[in-house]
Enzyme design. Sequence first.
Site, mmCIF file in Angstrom:
data_model
loop_
_atom_site.group_PDB
_atom_site.id
_atom_site.type_symbol
_atom_site.label_atom_id
_atom_site.label_comp_id
_atom_site.label_asym_id
_atom_site.label_seq_id
_atom_site.Cartn_x
_atom_site.Cartn_y
_atom_site.Cartn_z
ATOM 1 C CB THR A 95 -17.761 11.508 16.029
ATOM 2 O OG1 THR A 95 -18.627 11.500 17.158
ATOM 3 C CG2 THR A 95 -17.870 12.845 15.313
ATOM 4 C CE LYS A 170 -20.370 14.033 19.013
ATOM 5 N NZ LYS A 170 -19.824 12.659 19.104
ATOM 6 C CE LYS A 238 -12.703 10.970 15.405
ATOM 7 N NZ LYS A 238 -14.109 10.574 15.717
#
Length: 289
Positions: A95, A170, A238
């Site tokens: 990701t 995502k 993150k």
Amino acid sequence: MKIGFIGTGVMGNSIGRHLLEGGHELSVFTRTAKKADDLLERGASWKDTPRDLATDAEVIFTMVGYPEDVREIYFGENGLLANANKGTVLIDLTTSQPKLAQEISDAARAKGMHALDAPVSGGDIGAKNAVLSVMVGGEEDVFKQLLPLFRLFAGNIILQGPAGSGQHTKMCNQINIANNMLGVCESLIYAKKAGLDPENVLRSISAGAAGSWSLSNLAPKMIEGDFRPGFYIKHFIKDMKIAVEESERWGLELPGLKLSLGIYEELERGGDGDFGTQALIRHFDFVEK
């Protein structure tokens, strides 16, 4: 096929195992070599550097931690773009940033290679059971060519659009989870304050309109105080930061995402970054810290 895999962590190890079981040759590289032991015992071969791996693979999967790791793996002197063969397909399962996925795709095309951004969802459980959801960005013909590989470890594989689209999808996934995890925690703390048995409550609400993957798979771990990582808090932070960065670039306000991010950052500052995301419940004093 001759497949290379970089990053055999919590999820990467299971994905690599499924590729081996599918009859493919697998070579691996990961910064912490011990994490590859299981795959090596199953027949994978070890490569000392990404450069060595790149020169001996038709398809290369990467699944590393952060965008800066992705950039180094792809654009570094010993990286994939400088050393892979023409025609190689590069698939990033990390990701990461949509704009970085677009950069990789452009650079790959310029060198006669192909690139797909293909982040996954489903955590360690989905990886072990080969039912991950894969969100893909890139060329349709390349996507169709690689579908048999994706089907070895995933149950839901959808091409979302051109390069970067997988990463944007995502972000949608992570925004949903960020808000949902707060709801799961708040419902459990409410149940506790009301004097209810949280496990009984879960049996009722998981089967109704409130049902979700997080409620079914992570709430039981919250109740048990099991914070072993299927997906690290530090990596979720993150992801959420990328989503915030993208939304702010468009002038889009997402208050639920920012609230969840702030609480997770507080937990990380307290030393919980290597716990699984279900450790969010620790913020609510549901279990002893």
